[in-house]
Each structure stands twice: as C-alpha cells, then as structure tokens.
Design a protein around this motif. Structure first.
Motif, PDB file in Angstrom:
ATOM      1  N   MET A 247       0.112 -17.566  -8.800  1.00 45.51           N
ATOM      2  CA  MET A 247      -0.902 -17.212  -9.785  1.00 45.51           C
ATOM      3  C   MET A 247      -2.081 -16.498  -9.130  1.00 45.51           C
ATOM      4  O   MET A 247      -2.635 -15.551  -9.690  1.00 45.51           O
ATOM      5  CB  MET A 247      -1.370 -18.451 -10.549  1.00 45.51           C
ATOM      6  CG  MET A 247      -0.360 -18.899 -11.574  1.00 45.51           C
ATOM      7  SD  MET A 247      -0.972 -20.142 -12.707  1.00 45.51           S
ATOM      8  CE  MET A 247      -0.673 -21.618 -11.781  1.00 45.51           C
ATOM      9  N   HIS A 248      -2.453 -16.909  -7.928  1.00 45.66           N
ATOM     10  CA  HIS A 248      -3.517 -16.212  -7.203  1.00 45.66           C
ATOM     11  C   HIS A 248      -3.080 -14.800  -6.838  1.00 45.66           C
ATOM     12  O   HIS A 248      -3.885 -13.865  -6.891  1.00 45.66           O
ATOM     13  CB  HIS A 248      -3.929 -16.991  -5.960  1.00 45.66           C
ATOM     14  CG  HIS A 248      -4.758 -18.202  -6.259  1.00 45.66           C
ATOM     15  ND1 HIS A 248      -6.016 -18.138  -6.804  1.00 45.66           N
ATOM     16  CD2 HIS A 248      -4.494 -19.518  -6.109  1.00 45.66           C
ATOM     17  CE1 HIS A 248      -6.500 -19.350  -6.970  1.00 45.66           C
ATOM     18  NE2 HIS A 248      -5.586 -20.214  -6.558  1.00 45.66           N
ATOM     19  N   GLN A 249      -1.812 -14.629  -6.475  1.00 46.85           N
ATOM     20  CA  GLN A 249      -1.296 -13.287  -6.184  1.00 46.85           C
ATOM     21  C   GLN A 249      -1.304 -12.418  -7.444  1.00 46.85           C
ATOM     22  O   GLN A 249      -1.668 -11.249  -7.388  1.00 46.85           O
ATOM     23  CB  GLN A 249       0.122 -13.371  -5.612  1.00 46.85           C
ATOM     24  CG  GLN A 249       0.188 -13.950  -4.224  1.00 46.85           C
ATOM     25  CD  GLN A 249       1.623 -14.201  -3.762  1.00 46.85           C
ATOM     26  OE1 GLN A 249       2.551 -14.233  -4.561  1.00 46.85           O
ATOM     27  NE2 GLN A 249       1.788 -14.392  -2.464  1.00 46.85           N
ATOM     28  N   LEU A 250      -0.912 -12.989  -8.584  1.00 43.52           N
ATOM     29  CA  LEU A 250      -0.955 -12.248  -9.845  1.00 43.52           C
ATOM     30  C   LEU A 250      -2.378 -11.839 -10.195  1.00 43.52           C
ATOM     31  O   LEU A 250      -2.625 -10.709 -10.620  1.00 43.52           O
ATOM     32  CB  LEU A 250      -0.384 -13.096 -10.983  1.00 43.52           C
ATOM     33  CG  LEU A 250       1.105 -13.069 -11.207  1.00 43.52           C
ATOM     34  CD1 LEU A 250       1.493 -14.092 -12.280  1.00 43.52           C
ATOM     35  CD2 LEU A 250       1.566 -11.699 -11.638  1.00 43.52           C
ATOM     36  N   LYS A 251      -3.316 -12.760 -10.008  1.00 42.73           N
ATOM     37  CA  LYS A 251      -4.713 -12.464 -10.318  1.00 42.73           C
ATOM     38  C   LYS A 251      -5.241 -11.348  -9.414  1.00 42.73           C
ATOM     39  O   LYS A 251      -5.916 -10.428  -9.885  1.00 42.73           O
ATOM     40  CB  LYS A 251      -5.570 -13.715 -10.161  1.00 42.73           C
ATOM     41  CG  LYS A 251      -7.004 -13.507 -10.555  1.00 42.73           C
ATOM     42  CD  LYS A 251      -7.803 -14.785 -10.454  1.00 42.73           C
ATOM     43  CE  LYS A 251      -9.240 -14.518 -10.845  1.00 42.73           C
ATOM     44  NZ  LYS A 251     -10.074 -15.705 -10.713  1.00 42.73           N
ATOM     45  N   ALA A 252      -4.928 -11.413  -8.135  1.00 41.23           N
ATOM     46  CA  ALA A 252      -5.371 -10.367  -7.207  1.00 41.23           C
ATOM     47  C   ALA A 252      -4.757  -9.020  -7.575  1.00 41.23           C
ATOM     48  O   ALA A 252      -5.438  -7.982  -7.565  1.00 41.23           O
ATOM     49  CB  ALA A 252      -5.006 -10.743  -5.773  1.00 41.23           C
ATOM     50  N   PHE A 253      -3.477  -9.018  -7.925  1.00 43.51           N
ATOM     51  CA  PHE A 253      -2.799  -7.788  -8.335  1.00 43.51           C
ATOM     52  C   PHE A 253      -3.438  -7.223  -9.605  1.00 43.51           C
ATOM     53  O   PHE A 253      -3.728  -6.024  -9.686  1.00 43.51           O
ATOM     54  CB  PHE A 253      -1.309  -8.053  -8.553  1.00 43.51           C
ATOM     55  CG  PHE A 253      -0.546  -6.875  -9.064  1.00 43.51           C
ATOM     56  CD1 PHE A 253      -0.319  -5.784  -8.248  1.00 43.51           C
ATOM     57  CD2 PHE A 253      -0.058  -6.855 -10.356  1.00 43.51           C
ATOM     58  CE1 PHE A 253       0.384  -4.684  -8.708  1.00 43.51           C
ATOM     59  CE2 PHE A 253       0.643  -5.779 -10.837  1.00 43.51           C
ATOM     60  CZ  PHE A 253       0.865  -4.681 -10.011  1.00 43.51           C
ATOM     61  N   PHE A 254      -3.683  -8.078 -10.574  1.00 44.59           N
ATOM     62  CA  PHE A 254      -4.297  -7.641 -11.827  1.00 44.59           C
ATOM     63  C   PHE A 254      -5.701  -7.104 -11.580  1.00 44.59           C
ATOM     64  O   PHE A 254      -6.086  -6.056 -12.122  1.00 44.59           O
ATOM     65  CB  PHE A 254      -4.327  -8.798 -12.823  1.00 44.59           C
ATOM     66  CG  PHE A 254      -4.957  -8.435 -14.132  1.00 44.59           C
ATOM     67  CD1 PHE A 254      -4.338  -7.550 -14.996  1.00 44.59           C
ATOM     68  CD2 PHE A 254      -6.179  -8.975 -14.503  1.00 44.59           C
ATOM     69  CE1 PHE A 254      -4.916  -7.209 -16.206  1.00 44.59           C
ATOM     70  CE2 PHE A 254      -6.759  -8.641 -15.706  1.00 44.59           C
ATOM     71  CZ  PHE A 254      -6.128  -7.759 -16.559  1.00 44.59           C
ATOM     72  N   ASN A 255      -6.485  -7.803 -10.751  1.00 45.31           N
ATOM     73  CA  ASN A 255      -7.837  -7.321 -10.435  1.00 45.31           C
ATOM     74  C   ASN A 255      -7.805  -5.982  -9.719  1.00 45.31           C
ATOM     75  O   ASN A 255      -8.660  -5.133  -9.966  1.00 45.31           O
ATOM     76  CB  ASN A 255      -8.592  -8.358  -9.601  1.00 45.31           C
ATOM     77  CG  ASN A 255      -9.018  -9.557 -10.422  1.00 45.31           C
ATOM     78  OD1 ASN A 255      -9.118  -9.477 -11.640  1.00 45.31           O
ATOM     79  ND2 ASN A 255      -9.253 -10.671  -9.752  1.00 45.31           N
ATOM     80  N   SER A 256      -6.828  -5.756  -8.851  1.00 46.97           N
ATOM     81  CA  SER A 256      -6.732  -4.466  -8.169  1.00 46.97           C
ATOM     82  C   SER A 256      -6.402  -3.344  -9.157  1.00 46.97           C
ATOM     83  O   SER A 256      -6.913  -2.230  -9.030  1.00 46.97           O
ATOM     84  CB  SER A 256      -5.684  -4.514  -7.051  1.00 46.97           C
ATOM     85  OG  SER A 256      -4.382  -4.622  -7.590  1.00 46.97           O
ATOM     86  N   ILE A 257      -5.583  -3.630 -10.158  1.00 52.22           N
ATOM     87  CA  ILE A 257      -5.278  -2.624 -11.178  1.00 52.22           C
ATOM     88  C   ILE A 257      -6.531  -2.300 -11.996  1.00 52.22           C
ATOM     89  O   ILE A 257      -6.831  -1.139 -12.252  1.00 52.22           O
ATOM     90  CB  ILE A 257      -4.146  -3.117 -12.103  1.00 52.22           C
ATOM     91  CG1 ILE A 257      -2.824  -3.143 -11.328  1.00 52.22           C
ATOM     92  CG2 ILE A 257      -4.012  -2.234 -13.334  1.00 52.22           C
ATOM     93  CD1 ILE A 257      -1.692  -3.773 -12.091  1.00 52.22           C
ATOM     94  N   ILE A 258      -7.269  -3.334 -12.386  1.00 54.68           N
ATOM     95  CA  ILE A 258      -8.488  -3.135 -13.171  1.00 54.68           C
ATOM     96  C   ILE A 258      -9.500  -2.327 -12.361  1.00 54.68           C
ATOM     97  O   ILE A 258     -10.139  -1.407 -12.878  1.00 54.68           O
ATOM     98  CB  ILE A 258      -9.097  -4.479 -13.613  1.00 54.68           C
ATOM     99  CG1 ILE A 258      -8.151  -5.188 -14.581  1.00 54.68           C
ATOM    100  CG2 ILE A 258     -10.459  -4.299 -14.237  1.00 54.68           C
ATOM    101  CD1 ILE A 258      -7.872  -4.440 -15.855  1.00 54.68           C
ATOM    102  N   GLU A 259      -9.644  -2.625 -11.081  1.00 52.28           N
ATOM    103  CA  GLU A 259     -10.589  -1.892 -10.232  1.00 52.28           C
ATOM    104  C   GLU A 259     -10.185  -0.431 -10.100  1.00 52.28           C
ATOM    105  O   GLU A 259     -11.032   0.456 -10.132  1.00 52.28           O
ATOM    106  CB  GLU A 259     -10.676  -2.541  -8.854  1.00 52.28           C
ATOM    107  CG  GLU A 259     -11.432  -3.872  -8.859  1.00 52.28           C
ATOM    108  CD  GLU A 259     -11.393  -4.557  -7.518  1.00 52.28           C
ATOM    109  OE1 GLU A 259     -10.883  -3.984  -6.528  1.00 52.28           O
ATOM    110  OE2 GLU A 259     -11.862  -5.718  -7.450  1.00 52.28           O
ATOM    111  N   SER A 260      -8.886  -0.171  -9.975  1.00 57.12           N
ATOM    112  CA  SER A 260      -8.451   1.227  -9.867  1.00 57.12           C
ATOM    113  C   SER A 260      -8.649   1.978 -11.187  1.00 57.12           C
ATOM    114  O   SER A 260      -8.954   3.163 -11.183  1.00 57.12           O
ATOM    115  CB  SER A 260      -6.984   1.296  -9.432  1.00 57.12           C
ATOM    116  OG  SER A 260      -6.138   0.800 -10.450  1.00 57.12           O
TER     117      SER A 260
END
Length: 109
Positions: free
Chosen positions: A92-105
C-alpha cells in the motif's frame, strides 16, 4: 494478500478532488473472513457436542481434541492474517508513492 487502490474523482467549482482508498484485495479479505466464520461455527458446534457428551456421561476426549485443533487452526489464520497485513502494508505504501509520483508529474505539466 494483494493491495488495491480505489480512486474517486470529485469535481468542485474550479478544482478536482482526488480521494484514494488503499486496502487489501476484497476477494481475499472476504475468503479470509468466511474461513474464520466457518471455524467459529465449527468451534461452537464442538463445544455443544462436548457438553452433550458430558451430560450423557460419555467420553469427552474427542470433543476436547476437536476444539483444540480448531483453536490451532484459528491461531494459524490469525498469524497468517498478521503476516498478510504486514506484506500488504508495504504494498500500500508503494501504491501511494506511485500514485503521488503520477500526481506530481501531472501537476508539473
């Protein structure tokens, strides 16, 4: 267990609000709860069986052994669930980090 993410996009006046729910896979969770329910019903049935054996002055040992085996099975489910929770927490932490990286991009563009 496998972690999943459920995203909900809600448009407000000039912005879009994104809400995410990180959770274990619902299918796996449902199966896990069903198995716990079956063990609980079997345990209660074994207790009733043992009581019937006691009141009829018969050998209660099979009921006691069955109850202990069911308790051991339930404990194994409990520890498997704890292990799965730890494993899923990392995912879940990996999913959150991945999702946050998409939002930042997206925000940079």
């Amino acid at each position: 267990m496998v972690a999943t993410i459920h995203l909900e996009l809600q448009e407000n006046d000039m912005t879009t609000e994104i809400r995410g729910l990180y959770r274990p896979n619902p299918t796996v969770w449902t199966m896990f709860m069903f198995l716990n329910f079956v063990i609980a019903i079997l345990f209660l049935s074994t207790i009733i069986w043992g009581y019937a054996m006691i009141t009829t002055h018969r050998n209660v040992n099979p009921a006691i052994v069955s109850a202990l085996v069911l308790i051991l099975i339930w404990l194994s489910f409990y520890f498997a669930g704890r292990f799965g929770k730890k494993k899923t927490n990392k995912q879940m932490h990996q999913l959150k980090a991945f999702f946050n990286s998409i939002i930042e991009s997206i925000e940079k563009t």
